[in-house]
Design an enzyme around this catalytic site. Structure first.
Site, PDB file in Angstrom:
ATOM      1  N   THR A 224       0.822  -1.309   0.109  1.00  0.00           N
ATOM      2  CA  THR A 224       0.074  -0.050   0.035  1.00  0.00           C
ATOM      3  C   THR A 224       1.087   1.278   0.102  1.00  0.00           C
ATOM      4  O   THR A 224       2.010   1.065   0.535  1.00  0.00           O
ATOM      5  CB  THR A 224      -0.926  -0.176   1.125  1.00  0.00           C
ATOM      6  OG1 THR A 224      -1.374   1.311   1.305  1.00  0.00           O
ATOM      7  CG2 THR A 224      -0.088  -0.136   2.533  1.00  0.00           C
ATOM      8  N   ASP A 225       0.314   2.244  -0.632  1.00  0.00           N
ATOM      9  CA  ASP A 225       1.051   3.604  -0.411  1.00  0.00           C
ATOM     10  C   ASP A 225       1.195   4.347   1.093  1.00  0.00           C
ATOM     11  O   ASP A 225       2.024   5.016   1.467  1.00  0.00           O
ATOM     12  CB  ASP A 225       0.389   4.788  -1.296  1.00  0.00           C
ATOM     13  CG  ASP A 225      -0.935   5.092  -0.759  1.00  0.00           C
ATOM     14  OD1 ASP A 225      -1.661   4.453   0.117  1.00  0.00           O
ATOM     15  OD2 ASP A 225      -1.474   6.135  -1.320  1.00  0.00           O
ATOM     16  N   GLU A 226       0.488   3.477   2.116  1.00  0.00           N
ATOM     17  CA  GLU A 226       0.388   3.999   3.313  1.00  0.00           C
ATOM     18  C   GLU A 226       1.769   3.515   3.846  1.00  0.00           C
ATOM     19  O   GLU A 226       2.100   4.012   5.220  1.00  0.00           O
ATOM     20  CB  GLU A 226      -0.778   3.393   4.193  1.00  0.00           C
ATOM     21  CG  GLU A 226      -2.066   3.973   3.515  1.00  0.00           C
ATOM     22  CD  GLU A 226      -3.280   3.636   4.732  1.00  0.00           C
ATOM     23  OE1 GLU A 226      -2.936   3.457   5.825  1.00  0.00           O
ATOM     24  OE2 GLU A 226      -4.287   3.895   3.965  1.00  0.00           O
TER      25      GLU A 226
ATOM     26  N   TYR B 147      -2.341  -0.752  10.926  1.00  0.00           N
ATOM     27  CA  TYR B 147      -2.287  -1.208   9.643  1.00  0.00           C
ATOM     28  C   TYR B 147      -1.175  -1.248   8.938  1.00  0.00           C
ATOM     29  O   TYR B 147      -0.593  -2.223   8.201  1.00  0.00           O
ATOM     30  CB  TYR B 147      -3.612  -0.692   9.098  1.00  0.00           C
ATOM     31  CG  TYR B 147      -3.617  -0.986   7.476  1.00  0.00           C
ATOM     32  CD1 TYR B 147      -3.977  -2.070   7.013  1.00  0.00           C
ATOM     33  CD2 TYR B 147      -3.452  -0.103   6.853  1.00  0.00           C
ATOM     34  CE1 TYR B 147      -3.733  -2.466   5.603  1.00  0.00           C
ATOM     35  CE2 TYR B 147      -3.580  -0.142   5.193  1.00  0.00           C
ATOM     36  CZ  TYR B 147      -3.563  -1.406   4.813  1.00  0.00           C
ATOM     37  OH  TYR B 147      -3.686  -1.732   3.486  1.00  0.00           O
TER      38      TYR B 147
ATOM     39  N   LYS C 262       1.635  -3.791   7.234  1.00  0.00           N
ATOM     40  CA  LYS C 262       1.843  -3.769   5.757  1.00  0.00           C
ATOM     41  C   LYS C 262       3.377  -3.659   5.389  1.00  0.00           C
ATOM     42  O   LYS C 262       3.872  -4.047   4.294  1.00  0.00           O
ATOM     43  CB  LYS C 262       1.069  -2.739   4.978  1.00  0.00           C
ATOM     44  CG  LYS C 262      -0.726  -3.029   5.042  1.00  0.00           C
ATOM     45  CD  LYS C 262      -0.981  -4.378   4.260  1.00  0.00           C
ATOM     46  CE  LYS C 262      -0.990  -4.344   2.842  1.00  0.00           C
ATOM     47  NZ  LYS C 262      -1.481  -5.717   2.203  1.00  0.00           N
TER      48      LYS C 262
HETATM   49  P1  NAD Z   1     -10.561  -6.304   1.790  1.00  0.00           P
HETATM   50  O1  NAD Z   1     -10.866  -6.103   3.166  1.00  0.00           O
HETATM   51  O2  NAD Z   1     -11.870  -5.806   1.169  1.00  0.00           O
HETATM   52  O3  NAD Z   1     -10.642  -7.686   1.541  1.00  0.00           O
HETATM   53  C1  NAD Z   1      -9.625  -8.597   2.119  1.00  0.00           C
HETATM   54  C2  NAD Z   1      -9.889  -9.891   1.807  1.00  0.00           C
HETATM   55  O4  NAD Z   1      -9.107 -10.934   2.569  1.00  0.00           O
HETATM   56  C3  NAD Z   1     -11.276 -10.602   2.282  1.00  0.00           C
HETATM   57  O5  NAD Z   1     -12.044 -11.175   1.398  1.00  0.00           O
HETATM   58  C4  NAD Z   1     -10.909 -11.463   3.744  1.00  0.00           C
HETATM   59  O6  NAD Z   1     -11.726 -12.658   3.689  1.00  0.00           O
HETATM   60  C5  NAD Z   1      -9.721 -12.164   3.130  1.00  0.00           C
HETATM   61  N1  NAD Z   1      -8.852 -12.543   4.216  1.00  0.00           N
HETATM   62  C6  NAD Z   1      -8.552 -11.709   5.443  1.00  0.00           C
HETATM   63  N2  NAD Z   1      -7.661 -12.282   6.186  1.00  0.00           N
HETATM   64  C7  NAD Z   1      -7.387 -13.473   5.676  1.00  0.00           C
HETATM   65  C8  NAD Z   1      -6.611 -14.776   5.906  1.00  0.00           C
HETATM   66  N3  NAD Z   1      -5.908 -14.639   7.291  1.00  0.00           N
HETATM   67  N4  NAD Z   1      -6.655 -15.921   5.032  1.00  0.00           N
HETATM   68  C9  NAD Z   1      -7.204 -15.707   3.791  1.00  0.00           C
HETATM   69  N5  NAD Z   1      -8.163 -14.643   3.520  1.00  0.00           N
HETATM   70  C10 NAD Z   1      -8.162 -13.563   4.441  1.00  0.00           C
HETATM   71  O7  NAD Z   1      -9.381  -5.463   1.224  1.00  0.00           O
HETATM   72  P2  NAD Z   1      -9.081  -4.878  -0.209  1.00  0.00           P
HETATM   73  O8  NAD Z   1      -9.435  -3.370   0.149  1.00  0.00           O
HETATM   74  O9  NAD Z   1      -9.661  -5.604  -1.162  1.00  0.00           O
HETATM   75  O10 NAD Z   1      -7.668  -4.728  -0.111  1.00  0.00           O
HETATM   76  C11 NAD Z   1      -6.905  -5.953  -0.831  1.00  0.00           C
HETATM   77  C12 NAD Z   1      -5.390  -5.666  -0.678  1.00  0.00           C
HETATM   78  O11 NAD Z   1      -5.175  -4.542  -1.217  1.00  0.00           O
HETATM   79  C13 NAD Z   1      -4.949  -5.767   0.799  1.00  0.00           C
HETATM   80  O12 NAD Z   1      -3.589  -6.207   0.937  1.00  0.00           O
HETATM   81  C14 NAD Z   1      -4.591  -4.129   1.060  1.00  0.00           C
HETATM   82  O13 NAD Z   1      -3.578  -3.993   2.315  1.00  0.00           O
HETATM   83  C15 NAD Z   1      -4.271  -3.627  -0.199  1.00  0.00           C
HETATM   84  N6  NAD Z   1      -4.682  -2.449  -0.518  1.00  0.00           N
HETATM   85  C16 NAD Z   1      -5.841  -1.842  -0.606  1.00  0.00           C
HETATM   86  C17 NAD Z   1      -6.345  -0.510  -0.885  1.00  0.00           C
HETATM   87  C18 NAD Z   1      -7.483   0.115  -0.751  1.00  0.00           C
HETATM   88  O14 NAD Z   1      -7.960   1.318  -0.939  1.00  0.00           O
HETATM   89  N7  NAD Z   1      -8.755  -0.768  -0.573  1.00  0.00           N
HETATM   90  C19 NAD Z   1      -5.106   0.432  -1.229  1.00  0.00           C
HETATM   91  C20 NAD Z   1      -3.954   0.029  -1.246  1.00  0.00           C
HETATM   92  C21 NAD Z   1      -3.652  -1.340  -0.807  1.00  0.00           C
HETATM   93  O1  TDX Z   2     -15.819   7.604   8.449  1.00  0.00           O
HETATM   94  C1  TDX Z   2     -14.853   8.192   7.920  1.00  0.00           C
HETATM   95  N1  TDX Z   2     -14.656   9.207   7.837  1.00  0.00           N
HETATM   96  C2  TDX Z   2     -13.511   9.971   7.233  1.00  0.00           C
HETATM   97  O2  TDX Z   2     -13.300  11.117   7.319  1.00  0.00           O
HETATM   98  C3  TDX Z   2     -13.931   7.158   7.129  1.00  0.00           C
HETATM   99  C4  TDX Z   2     -13.826   5.493   7.186  1.00  0.00           C
HETATM  100  C5  TDX Z   2     -12.843   7.789   6.725  1.00  0.00           C
HETATM  101  N2  TDX Z   2     -12.659   9.146   6.758  1.00  0.00           N
HETATM  102  C6  TDX Z   2     -11.212   9.615   6.182  1.00  0.00           C
HETATM  103  C7  TDX Z   2     -10.049   8.940   6.577  1.00  0.00           C
HETATM  104  C8  TDX Z   2      -9.092   9.032   5.448  1.00  0.00           C
HETATM  105  O3  TDX Z   2      -8.473  10.428   5.409  1.00  0.00           O
HETATM  106  O4  TDX Z   2     -11.667   9.324   4.585  1.00  0.00           O
HETATM  107  C9  TDX Z   2     -10.003   8.984   4.229  1.00  0.00           C
HETATM  108  C10 TDX Z   2     -10.173   7.537   3.431  1.00  0.00           C
HETATM  109  O5  TDX Z   2     -10.483   6.478   4.454  1.00  0.00           O
HETATM  110  P1  TDX Z   2     -10.446   5.238   4.262  1.00  0.00           P
HETATM  111  O6  TDX Z   2     -11.344   4.886   3.385  1.00  0.00           O
HETATM  112  O7  TDX Z   2     -10.566   4.443   5.496  1.00  0.00           O
HETATM  113  O8  TDX Z   2      -9.082   4.675   3.808  1.00  0.00           O
HETATM  114  P2  TDX Z   2      -7.502   4.979   4.176  1.00  0.00           P
HETATM  115  O9  TDX Z   2      -7.345   5.130   5.659  1.00  0.00           O
HETATM  116  O10 TDX Z   2      -6.768   6.158   3.427  1.00  0.00           O
HETATM  117  O11 TDX Z   2      -6.969   3.705   3.580  1.00  0.00           O
HETATM  118  C11 TDX Z   2      -7.156   3.382   2.415  1.00  0.00           C
HETATM  119  O12 TDX Z   2      -6.307   3.094   1.510  1.00  0.00           O
HETATM  120  C12 TDX Z   2      -4.893   2.453   1.649  1.00  0.00           C
HETATM  121  C13 TDX Z   2      -7.286   1.498   2.516  1.00  0.00           C
HETATM  122  O13 TDX Z   2      -8.451   1.362   3.671  1.00  0.00           O
HETATM  123  C14 TDX Z   2      -6.288   1.061   2.788  1.00  0.00           C
HETATM  124  O14 TDX Z   2      -6.456  -0.600   3.082  1.00  0.00           O
HETATM  125  C15 TDX Z   2      -5.215   1.108   1.964  1.00  0.00           C
HETATM  126  O15 TDX Z   2      -4.154   0.623   2.081  1.00  0.00           O
END
Ligand code: NAD
Ligand code: TDX
Length: 358
Positions: free
Chosen positions: A146-148, A170, A174
């Protein structure tokens, strides 16, 4: 000819180092948001690919996300934990590549309790890497970071060589996973490829995350809980652009390397919230400012030139992508209503995270 401008040669796209054609790949976490979009993407793009989806089905895993492809003969679902070495080893004997998405992913949940993040994101990734080390014939291990991992930055952009400086349990987990993938490459020659995407949005995102939470709350005339002053900045990337980026890195990335993935289209949270309300024809006073997230990163921004050099570019414009995404939640009301009204786990989290803020 004198006086005429020399023609600039168009940079040739680097050649593919790998192929997905005719391959069987393991996708971990394929029942989640990005994983399910990625499975749909590759099945649509490669006629002869096979996908095994290993997912534990935590609160975030949802087989409804894959209902349209459940009967596809090229697709197989295995319910299991990435920390289960025996299950993982059994699957790795049948695949040539791994795309690793499985993780605990919600920053707010990690602030409430980080243990599962360390167990899944760090130890789960370690278990997979160990299994890959002992499995001959794995051509790539694509790790979704992740970019985080870089932490917050007020101005400028992080390159892949920047120091990692995570702020939340988190993102720290990562970092552990990201660096384990790298270390396995250095130590054992594991063909690890790492992507570091920015905030994704699109269909099937669990309604705890900002865009689906605010969209579905607005549809129900419920408050949009904006943290702090809403002046935090995120770089929103459509999930399909992320899927294309992951495909690009699998095909043409250099093993051992990390690649940033971002749209370079930054928005203040408050502006995104207002845009969602406008698209839904709802009043701005649904926005409710609530106490800030602990350790809230102000801004994420990544330099994506390394990925662009592999031939990737963002294709979905944020305004159009957000409109299409909001429409998806409007048209798929049952998908999110089932979670919001029937999941006791969801309700308990909402109470725990927002109850104290109200
Ligand atoms: P999500 O939370 O929607 O899905 C996660 C999935 O992983 C779920 O289906 C869950 O059941 C499965 N899982 C969790 N623990 C597990 C385990 N121990 N064994 C097998 N399966 C398991 O997540 P997402 O938003 O789709 O993110 C996917 C990946 O991308 C993650 O690695 C996250 O860190 C990364 N990521 C997400 C974002 C974002 O904006 N959503 C951005 C950057 C990186
Ligand atoms: O209720 C809310 N109110 C609010 O102001 C929530 C849920 C979020 N926020 C803000 C927090 C962040 O600045 O919105 C922004 C986005 O929040 P999230 O959707 O929780 O994302 P973020 O914390 O930026 O992280 C996401 O991007 C990187 C994903 O959840 C991560 O899995 C990924 O790695």
């Amino acid at each position: 000819m004198p006086g005429t401008k020399p023609k600039r040669k168009k940079a040739a796209r680097p050649r593919d180092l790998r192929t997905l054609r005719g391959k069987t790949i393991l996708v971990t976490g394929g029942a989640g948001f990005i994983g399910s979009n990625f499975i749909r993407y590759v099945l649509g793009r490669y006629e002869d690919i096979r996908v095994i989806n290993l997912d534990k089905l935590t609160y975030a895993g949802n087989l409804d996300n894959l209902a349209d492809i459940a009967g596809d003969p090229r697709y197989e679902f295995v319910r299991g934990d990435i920390r289960d070495a025996a299950v993982v080893a059994g699957i790795l004997g049948r695949v040539q590549g791994v795309a690793h998405f499985a993780a605990e992913t919600h920053v707010d949940r990690s602030i409430l309790s980080g243990g599962e993040f360390v167990l899944t994101d760090v130890h789960g990734t370690y278990t997979l890497l160990e299994a890959v080390r002992n499995a001959p014939g794995i051509e790539f291990f694509l790790h979704v970071s992740t970019d985080e991992v870089y932490g917050s930055r007020d101005a400028g952009f992080f390159k892949e060589t920047a120091a990692l400086n995570p702020s939340s349990p988190y993102s720290a987990s990562k970092v552990g996973a990201d660096r384990l993938a790298h270390a396995f490459h250095v130590t054992y020659g594991t063909p690890a490829l790492i992507v570091r995407p920015s905030n994704n949005y699109g269909p099937y995102q669990y309604p705890e995350k900002f865009i689906p939470l605010f969209t579905t709350n607005a549809m129900e005339d419920q408050a949009l809980p904006l943290y702090g002053k809403g002046r935090n900045v995120r770089d929103w990337l459509h999930v399909e652009d992320n899927c294309r980026a992951i495909e690009t890195v699998i095909l043409r990335g250099e093993t051992g390397q990390a690649y940033n993935v971002g749209a370079n289209d930054e928005r203040f949270n408050i502006d995104v919230a207002k845009r969602i309300l406008k698209l839904l024809g709802k009043p701005v006073d649904l926005i409710k400012f609530v106490p800030d997230r602990l350790g809230h990163d102000r801004r994420y921004a990544v330099d994506c030139r390394k990925l662009k050099a592999l031939g990737w570019k963002r294709e979905v414009d944020f305004e159009a992508g957000l409109e299409e995404t909001v429409r998806w939640y409007v048209e798929n009301r049952n998908w999110w209503l089932k979670i919001k009204t029937k999941s006791a786990e969801y309700k308990a989290f909402i109470e725990k995270n927002y109850g104290v803020r109200s």
